[in-house]
Design a protein around this motif. Structure first.
Motif, PDB file in Angstrom:
ATOM      1  N   ASP A 160      -5.514  21.281  23.067  1.00 59.63           N
ATOM      2  CA  ASP A 160      -6.419  20.237  23.538  1.00 59.63           C
ATOM      3  C   ASP A 160      -6.767  19.194  22.513  1.00 59.63           C
ATOM      4  O   ASP A 160      -7.526  19.666  21.523  1.00 59.63           O
ATOM      5  CB  ASP A 160      -7.681  21.012  24.098  1.00 59.63           C
ATOM      6  N   ARG A 161      -6.553  17.828  22.580  1.00 59.35           N
ATOM      7  CA  ARG A 161      -6.525  16.948  21.856  1.00 59.35           C
ATOM      8  C   ARG A 161      -8.121  16.958  21.473  1.00 59.35           C
ATOM      9  O   ARG A 161      -8.320  16.393  20.023  1.00 59.35           O
ATOM     10  CB  ARG A 161      -6.286  15.699  22.332  1.00 59.35           C
ATOM     11  N   HIS A 162      -9.213  17.051  22.098  1.00 57.69           N
ATOM     12  CA  HIS A 162     -10.619  17.023  21.673  1.00 57.69           C
ATOM     13  C   HIS A 162     -10.791  18.253  20.917  1.00 57.69           C
ATOM     14  O   HIS A 162     -11.484  18.011  19.930  1.00 57.69           O
ATOM     15  CB  HIS A 162     -11.393  17.338  23.033  1.00 57.69           C
ATOM     16  N   SER A 163     -10.245  19.299  21.112  1.00 55.38           N
ATOM     17  CA  SER A 163     -10.376  20.661  20.126  1.00 55.38           C
ATOM     18  C   SER A 163      -9.715  20.005  18.694  1.00 55.38           C
ATOM     19  O   SER A 163     -10.141  20.355  17.667  1.00 55.38           O
ATOM     20  CB  SER A 163      -9.744  21.802  20.557  1.00 55.38           C
ATOM     21  N   ALA A 164      -8.505  19.559  19.018  1.00 56.78           N
ATOM     22  CA  ALA A 164      -7.906  19.191  17.443  1.00 56.78           C
ATOM     23  C   ALA A 164      -8.800  18.192  16.828  1.00 56.78           C
ATOM     24  O   ALA A 164      -8.574  18.538  15.364  1.00 56.78           O
ATOM     25  CB  ALA A 164      -6.568  18.510  17.885  1.00 56.78           C
ATOM     26  N   ARG A 165      -9.340  17.287  17.311  1.00 54.30           N
ATOM     27  CA  ARG A 165     -10.266  16.336  16.539  1.00 54.30           C
ATOM     28  C   ARG A 165     -11.440  17.060  16.208  1.00 54.30           C
ATOM     29  O   ARG A 165     -12.121  16.697  14.969  1.00 54.30           O
ATOM     30  CB  ARG A 165     -10.869  15.380  17.487  1.00 54.30           C
ATOM     31  N   ALA A 166     -11.988  18.051  16.458  1.00 55.24           N
ATOM     32  CA  ALA A 166     -13.026  18.925  16.161  1.00 55.24           C
ATOM     33  C   ALA A 166     -12.763  20.242  15.306  1.00 55.24           C
ATOM     34  O   ALA A 166     -13.699  20.694  14.825  1.00 55.24           O
ATOM     35  CB  ALA A 166     -13.811  19.365  17.242  1.00 55.24           C
ATOM     36  N   LEU A 167     -11.358  20.191  14.808  1.00 55.79           N
ATOM     37  CA  LEU A 167     -10.946  21.309  13.902  1.00 55.79           C
ATOM     38  C   LEU A 167     -11.929  21.246  12.498  1.00 55.79           C
ATOM     39  O   LEU A 167     -11.595  20.205  11.773  1.00 55.79           O
ATOM     40  CB  LEU A 167      -9.572  21.400  13.629  1.00 55.79           C
ATOM     41  N   LYS A 168     -12.480  22.207  12.151  1.00 50.56           N
ATOM     42  CA  LYS A 168     -13.152  22.482  11.072  1.00 50.56           C
ATOM     43  C   LYS A 168     -12.304  23.266   9.942  1.00 50.56           C
ATOM     44  O   LYS A 168     -12.270  22.629   8.773  1.00 50.56           O
ATOM     45  CB  LYS A 168     -14.489  23.079  11.229  1.00 50.56           C
ATOM     46  N   LYS A 169     -11.948  24.304  10.241  1.00 52.46           N
ATOM     47  CA  LYS A 169     -11.276  25.100   9.335  1.00 52.46           C
ATOM     48  C   LYS A 169      -9.940  25.785  10.293  1.00 52.46           C
ATOM     49  O   LYS A 169     -10.102  26.233  11.078  1.00 52.46           O
ATOM     50  CB  LYS A 169     -12.300  26.208   8.933  1.00 52.46           C
ATOM     51  N   VAL A 170      -9.177  26.221   9.367  1.00 54.55           N
ATOM     52  CA  VAL A 170      -8.061  26.997   9.763  1.00 54.55           C
ATOM     53  C   VAL A 170      -8.019  28.387   9.080  1.00 54.55           C
ATOM     54  O   VAL A 170      -8.265  28.490   7.926  1.00 54.55           O
ATOM     55  CB  VAL A 170      -6.479  26.035   9.104  1.00 54.55           C
ATOM     56  N   ILE A 171      -7.826  29.381   9.848  1.00 55.28           N
ATOM     57  CA  ILE A 171      -8.004  30.956   9.111  1.00 55.28           C
ATOM     58  C   ILE A 171      -6.450  31.504   9.581  1.00 55.28           C
ATOM     59  O   ILE A 171      -6.112  31.864  10.576  1.00 55.28           O
ATOM     60  CB  ILE A 171      -8.819  31.574   9.950  1.00 55.28           C
ATOM     61  N   LEU A 172      -5.700  31.488   8.411  1.00 58.78           N
ATOM     62  CA  LEU A 172      -4.435  32.207   8.322  1.00 58.78           C
ATOM     63  C   LEU A 172      -4.385  33.903   8.074  1.00 58.78           C
ATOM     64  O   LEU A 172      -5.080  34.104   7.160  1.00 58.78           O
ATOM     65  CB  LEU A 172      -3.620  31.588   7.089  1.00 58.78           C
ATOM     66  N   THR A 173      -4.035  34.330   9.138  1.00 57.06           N
ATOM     67  CA  THR A 173      -4.052  35.941   8.979  1.00 57.06           C
ATOM     68  C   THR A 173      -2.785  36.479   8.068  1.00 57.06           C
ATOM     69  O   THR A 173      -1.693  35.593   7.953  1.00 57.06           O
ATOM     70  CB  THR A 173      -4.347  36.483  10.007  1.00 57.06           C
ATOM     71  N   ALA A 174      -3.093  37.537   7.189  1.00 55.63           N
ATOM     72  CA  ALA A 174      -1.901  38.060   6.429  1.00 55.63           C
ATOM     73  C   ALA A 174      -1.918  39.443   6.705  1.00 55.63           C
ATOM     74  O   ALA A 174      -3.212  40.150   6.798  1.00 55.63           O
ATOM     75  CB  ALA A 174      -2.105  37.503   4.961  1.00 55.63           C
ATOM     76  N   SER A 175      -0.655  39.798   6.847  1.00 58.01           N
ATOM     77  CA  SER A 175      -0.442  41.243   6.844  1.00 58.01           C
ATOM     78  C   SER A 175      -1.141  42.251   5.649  1.00 58.01           C
ATOM     79  O   SER A 175      -1.396  43.524   5.439  1.00 58.01           O
ATOM     80  CB  SER A 175       0.789  41.829   7.171  1.00 58.01           C
ATOM     81  N   GLY A 176      -0.666  41.561   4.558  1.00 57.56           N
ATOM     82  CA  GLY A 176      -1.185  42.116   3.057  1.00 57.56           C
ATOM     83  C   GLY A 176       0.112  42.601   2.337  1.00 57.56           C
ATOM     84  O   GLY A 176      -0.123  43.135   1.284  1.00 57.56           O
ATOM     85  N   GLY A 177       1.241  42.972   3.262  1.00 60.86           N
ATOM     86  CA  GLY A 177       2.268  43.464   2.816  1.00 60.86           C
ATOM     87  C   GLY A 177       2.316  44.824   2.406  1.00 60.86           C
ATOM     88  O   GLY A 177       1.268  45.541   2.691  1.00 60.86           O
ATOM     89  N   PRO A 178       3.358  45.630   1.756  1.00 59.13           N
ATOM     90  CA  PRO A 178       3.519  46.949   1.705  1.00 59.13           C
ATOM     91  C   PRO A 178       2.586  47.304   0.418  1.00 59.13           C
ATOM     92  O   PRO A 178       2.400  48.520   0.355  1.00 59.13           O
ATOM     93  CB  PRO A 178       4.874  47.046   1.171  1.00 59.13           C
ATOM     94  N   PHE A 179       1.814  46.473  -0.310  1.00 59.50           N
ATOM     95  CA  PHE A 179       1.245  46.922  -1.755  1.00 59.50           C
ATOM     96  C   PHE A 179      -0.406  46.376  -1.329  1.00 59.50           C
ATOM     97  O   PHE A 179      -1.066  46.360  -2.377  1.00 59.50           O
ATOM     98  CB  PHE A 179       1.809  46.258  -2.714  1.00 59.50           C
ATOM     99  N   PHE A 180      -0.859  46.246  -0.083  1.00 54.08           N
ATOM    100  CA  PHE A 180      -2.405  45.905  -0.045  1.00 54.08           C
ATOM    101  C   PHE A 180      -3.046  47.223  -0.681  1.00 54.08           C
ATOM    102  O   PHE A 180      -3.006  48.345  -0.341  1.00 54.08           O
ATOM    103  CB  PHE A 180      -2.704  45.919   1.522  1.00 54.08           C
ATOM    104  N   GLY A 181      -4.088  46.738  -1.342  1.00 57.09           N
ATOM    105  CA  GLY A 181      -5.010  47.607  -2.187  1.00 57.09           C
ATOM    106  C   GLY A 181      -4.694  48.141  -3.185  1.00 57.09           C
ATOM    107  O   GLY A 181      -5.353  48.920  -4.116  1.00 57.09           O
ATOM    108  N   ARG A 182      -3.532  47.940  -3.732  1.00 54.74           N
ATOM    109  CA  ARG A 182      -3.094  48.296  -5.049  1.00 54.74           C
ATOM    110  C   ARG A 182      -3.296  47.264  -6.310  1.00 54.74           C
ATOM    111  O   ARG A 182      -3.617  46.231  -5.948  1.00 54.74           O
ATOM    112  CB  ARG A 182      -1.352  48.433  -4.998  1.00 54.74           C
ATOM    113  N   GLY A 183      -3.661  48.037  -7.470  1.00 51.67           N
ATOM    114  CA  GLY A 183      -3.961  47.319  -8.622  1.00 51.67           C
ATOM    115  C   GLY A 183      -2.718  46.883  -9.202  1.00 51.67           C
ATOM    116  O   GLY A 183      -1.863  47.295  -9.145  1.00 51.67           O
ATOM    117  N   ARG A 184      -2.765  46.020 -10.458  1.00 51.47           N
ATOM    118  CA  ARG A 184      -1.820  45.588 -11.209  1.00 51.47           C
ATOM    119  C   ARG A 184      -0.812  46.625 -11.927  1.00 51.47           C
ATOM    120  O   ARG A 184       0.230  46.723 -12.172  1.00 51.47           O
ATOM    121  CB  ARG A 184      -2.173  44.462 -12.114  1.00 51.47           C
ATOM    122  N   GLU A 185      -1.773  47.738 -12.243  1.00 52.75           N
ATOM    123  CA  GLU A 185      -1.170  48.667 -12.901  1.00 52.75           C
ATOM    124  C   GLU A 185      -0.123  49.580 -12.054  1.00 52.75           C
ATOM    125  O   GLU A 185       1.035  50.062 -12.522  1.00 52.75           O
ATOM    126  CB  GLU A 185      -2.205  49.792 -13.660  1.00 52.75           C
TER     127      GLU A 185
END
Length: 383
Positions: A160-185
């Motif tokens: 909808d072109r009216h919605s496109a003009r009113a777009l404030k923010k894009v929210i990209l979702t991410a699966s987090g991959g296989p290492f979600f929640g792990r630390g650098r160590e």
């Protein structure tokens, strides 16, 4: 209505093979196919779809394919120049670019230059050359139709072109991959097999590693900035483990729209090819009762430094995104060859970004040179 004619660049990869499945089910015609070096796979596809043209980027593989297809009428092109020629062929109604890596930029520009709509699954096209590509598309009045599930979701929410003009923010979702929640160590000793074990999606090796480092999401942020004319600070990344909500948009009135579906790439592939129409899908229906709980979290950019670097590169602009794209491609190849560790990918990407001078105005030659220099930096540092 005549069947749509499609050229598929990168037809032997994950996106390419799924695209051919969609094309066959919809009764579309294949007029061009390409691969890097997978001779047998491309030969089988040519015999199945009988396109007038095919291309192998690898010159030796092209010679082998010509020999294999001597009994057919398909003309075999070779090299990046051949890929560009294939992308610009007049027979195609739409060009789907699912080539992996920087090699996808020039054929995208060639297709746009020929006035062809581009169904885009090649991240590097917009990451490395976003300014060049979007300016060319505007000049030719050619649509860029996103194939990535996240960008397709946003695209679908903005019809909808009216919605496109009113777009404030894009929210990209991410699966987090296989290492979600792990630390650098915990990531110090990650193996190649661990990095290739994605929880939700079946993808090629390079993209799967990018998902594990969260580089993939950083590249998608840069793509989204170009596709939807947003600054990096107007794009939010949210980890969503189930990969059911593919992305969201927020409007000026704080309403939020989302596109949902089962995690199957044939949905966004088909929408890019059938746009603006919707056709029955080969994908199963989404049942929300199969997902009684949906989870959301902030990404850990201190652990997954590739994402942090991508955000910084997007803010710097110019050739910085090109440098991180080329450096990452080279670093992932070294990781898959067992020559560097998992965390070194992020270190090399950041180092390459810091070597690039600011340049608000640049040419295709500047992009290609920056890409080559970033790769050379990674190889030199990894010795």
């Amino acid at each position: 209505m005549c069947a749509k004619k499609v050229t598929v660049l990168g037809s032997t990869g994950s996106i390419g093979t799924q695209a051919l499945d969609v094309i066959e089910k919809n009764g579309y015609e294949v007029v061009g196919l390409s691969a890097n070096s997978s001779v047998l796979e491309l030969e089988n596809q040519v015999r199945r779809f009988r396109p007038p043209f095919a291309c192998m980027v690898d010159e030796r593989a092209a010679r082998a394919l010509r020999d294999a297809l001597r009994d057919t009428d398909t003309k075999v092109l070779a090299g990046v120049d051949g890929l560009c020629e294939l992308a610009a062929r007049e027979e195609a109604d739409v060009v789907l670019n699912s080539v992996v890596g920087m090699v996808g930029l020039r054929p995208t520009l060639a297709a746009i230059g020929a006035g062809k709509p581009v169904a885009l699954a090649n991240k590097e096209t917009l990451v490395a050359g976003g300014k060049l590509v979007t300016e060319a598309a505007r000049a030719k009045r050619v649509p860029i139709l996103p194939v990535d599930s996240e960008h397709s979701a946003i695209f679908q929410c903005l019809q909808d072109r009216h919605s496109a003009r009113a777009l404030k923010k894009v929210i990209l979702t991410a699966s987090g991959g296989p290492f979600f929640g792990r630390g650098r160590e915990e990531l110090e000793k990650v193996s190649i097999e661990d990095a290739l074990n994605h929880p939700n999606w079946s993808m090629g090796a390079k993209i799967t590693v990018d998902s594990a480092t969260l580089m993939n999401k950083g590249l998608e942020l840069i793509e989204a900035a170009w596709l939807f004319d947003k600054t990096p600070d107007e794009i939010e990344i949210v980890v969503h483990r189930e990969s059911v909500i593919h992305s969201l948009v927020e409007f000026d009135d704080h309403s939020v729209l989302a596109q949902l579906g089962v995690p199957d790439m044939r949905i966004p592939i088909q929408y890019a090819l059938t746009y603006p129409e919707r056709l029955p899908s080969p994908v199963k229906e989404l049942s929300l009762t199969n997902y009684p709980t949906l989870h959301f979290a902030k990404p850990d950019i201190e652990t997954f430094t590739c994402l942090k670097t991508c955000i910084e590169a997007a803010r710097r602009g110019g050739l910085a995104p090109c440098a991180i794209s080329g450096a990452n491609e080279e670093a992932v190849a070294l990781f898959l060859d067992g020559k560097i560790g998992f965390l070194e990918i992020g270190e090399l990407v950041r180092g390459a970004m810091n070597t690039v001078p600011r340049a608000d105005v640049y040419s295709l030659e500047d992009v290609l040179q920056t890409d080559a220099q970033a790769r050379a930096y990674v190889r030199a540092q990894a010795r």
